[in-house]
Design an enzyme around this catalytic site. Structure first.
Site, PDB file in Angstrom:
ATOM      1  N   ASP A  35       0.860  -1.188   0.000  1.00  0.00           N
ATOM      2  CA  ASP A  35       0.000   0.000   0.000  1.00  0.00           C
ATOM      3  C   ASP A  35       0.891   1.231   0.000  1.00  0.00           C
ATOM      4  O   ASP A  35       0.981   1.947   0.994  1.00  0.00           O
ATOM      5  CB  ASP A  35      -0.905  -0.039   1.239  1.00  0.00           C
TER       6      ASP A  35
ATOM      7  N   LYS B   8       0.507   3.721  -2.060  1.00  0.00           N
ATOM      8  CA  LYS B   8      -0.271   4.872  -2.576  1.00  0.00           C
ATOM      9  C   LYS B   8       0.592   5.705  -3.502  1.00  0.00           C
ATOM     10  O   LYS B   8       0.752   6.922  -3.326  1.00  0.00           O
ATOM     11  CB  LYS B   8      -0.840   5.714  -1.448  1.00  0.00           C
TER      12      LYS B   8
ATOM     13  N   ASP C 256       2.831   9.601  -8.595  1.00  0.00           N
ATOM     14  CA  ASP C 256       4.032  10.212  -9.162  1.00  0.00           C
ATOM     15  C   ASP C 256       3.995  10.189 -10.685  1.00  0.00           C
ATOM     16  O   ASP C 256       3.026   9.705 -11.287  1.00  0.00           O
ATOM     17  CB  ASP C 256       5.269   9.471  -8.627  1.00  0.00           C
TER      18      ASP C 256
HETATM   19  O1  NUP Z   1      -8.821   5.201   2.128  1.00  0.00           O
HETATM   20  C1  NUP Z   1      -8.006   4.499   2.692  1.00  0.00           C
HETATM   21  N1  NUP Z   1      -8.099   4.283   4.037  1.00  0.00           N
HETATM   22  C2  NUP Z   1      -7.213   3.498   4.731  1.00  0.00           C
HETATM   23  O2  NUP Z   1      -7.372   3.355   5.953  1.00  0.00           O
HETATM   24  C3  NUP Z   1      -6.971   3.844   2.006  1.00  0.00           C
HETATM   25  C4  NUP Z   1      -6.064   3.029   2.696  1.00  0.00           C
HETATM   26  N2  NUP Z   1      -5.118   2.397   2.011  1.00  0.00           N
HETATM   27  N3  NUP Z   1      -6.179   2.884   4.060  1.00  0.00           N
HETATM   28  C5  NUP Z   1      -5.193   2.037   4.775  1.00  0.00           C
HETATM   29  O3  NUP Z   1      -5.878   0.929   5.343  1.00  0.00           O
HETATM   30  C6  NUP Z   1      -4.475   2.728   5.921  1.00  0.00           C
HETATM   31  O4  NUP Z   1      -3.311   3.375   5.478  1.00  0.00           O
HETATM   32  C7  NUP Z   1      -4.178   1.568   6.856  1.00  0.00           C
HETATM   33  O5  NUP Z   1      -3.006   0.898   6.427  1.00  0.00           O
HETATM   34  C8  NUP Z   1      -5.360   0.628   6.654  1.00  0.00           C
HETATM   35  C9  NUP Z   1      -6.472   0.791   7.665  1.00  0.00           C
HETATM   36  O6  NUP Z   1      -5.989   0.531   8.950  1.00  0.00           O
HETATM   37  P1  NUP Z   1      -6.912   0.557  10.274  1.00  0.00           P
HETATM   38  O7  NUP Z   1      -7.641   1.850  10.275  1.00  0.00           O
HETATM   39  O8  NUP Z   1      -7.841  -0.626  10.155  1.00  0.00           O
HETATM   40  O9  NUP Z   1      -5.921   0.432  11.373  1.00  0.00           O
END
Ligand code: NUP
Length: 215
Positions: A60, A62, A65
């Site tokens: 992940d 994200k 770039d």
């Molecule tokens: O919109 C997003 N929300 C999100 O929480 C996109 C993500 N990639 N995440 C990721 O999902 C966030 O960075 C984390 O790694 C995980 C959620 O973690 P938690 O809130 O369940 O601890």
């Protein structure tokens, strides 16, 4: 990635040994382990390879770039054993297409259209359907859509056909796994509710049971 429990662990634990213990405890339950910068920065990119011996690994990162940098990051993650990489979609079609082309035959690309935290409503939500359409045209495997707003999962589902939806925001951010799956998500992504608990294996099993009730 297998589609069994429909549960993906977000392993943002920054202690390497604890992270590996949690991965060992839940790898039989979850369909994949998603890692993000916190673990890679604390334990090193070798964690991608280490975890890929236990589970499919989604990086992940994200990625947001220019196409050349997108290529280098996606290539580096897949080269270390990741099965998939998450990119931002707001960078536009050339960057997203570069990610898909780099991953072709080696892994999958998932695109973020709308983020799950409250701030996600400010800029990403109003543009999410348009971003999803660009992702579909670029050939991404699927999208990240918010479990905190199940109505938005349903809205994205209408735009993307049968491409996958991975949905974070369950537990610590207030979303519900069964509501996200019922709204059209293929998988939920759960982090703190599992890795910060006293019994990650039991919590993961409980969430998998909850998901099963709505399948
Ligand atoms: O919109 C997003 N929300 C999100 O929480 C996109 C993500 N990639 N995440 C990721 O999902 C966030 O960075 C984390 O790694 C995980 C959620 O973690 P938690 O809130 O369940 O601890």
């Amino acid at each position: 990635m297998r589609k069994s429990s429909r549960l993906i662990l977000a392993l943002d634990e920054t202690d390497r040994e604890k992270a590996l213990d949690i991965a060992d405890a839940v790898s039989g339950t979850v369909d994949a382990i998603k890692i993000n910068w916190p673990l890679v920065l604390s334990a090193g990119p070798e964690m991608i390879t280490e975890l890929s011996r236990r589970s499919d690994v989604i990086c992940d990162f994200k990625v947001a770039d220019i196409p050349n940098t997108v290529h280098l990051i996606v290539d580096g993650a897949l080269g270390r054993g990741a099965s998939a990489v998450i990119v931002h979609s707001f960078t536009g079609s050339d960057s997203m297409k570069e990610a898909v082309d780099t991953a072709a035959g080696r892994g999958n690309i998932y695109a973020v259209t709308e983020m799950s935290h409250p701030g996600g409503k400010e800029f990403t939500a109003p543009n999410a359907e348009a971003l999803a359409l660009v992702g579909v045209r670029c050939g991404v495997k699927g999208f990240i859509a918010p479990a905190t707003r199940p109505d938005r999962i349903a809205a994205i589902r209408k735009v993307i056909g049968d491409r996958e939806i991975l949905s974070p925001g369950v537990g610590a951010q207030g979303g519900s796994a069964s509501a996200a799956i019922s709204a059209g998500a293929d998988y939920v992504i759960v982090g703190r509710a599992i890795y910060k608990s006293d019994d990650p294996s039991k919590v993961a099993g409980d969430i998998a049971d909850e998901i099963r009730t709505v399948l």
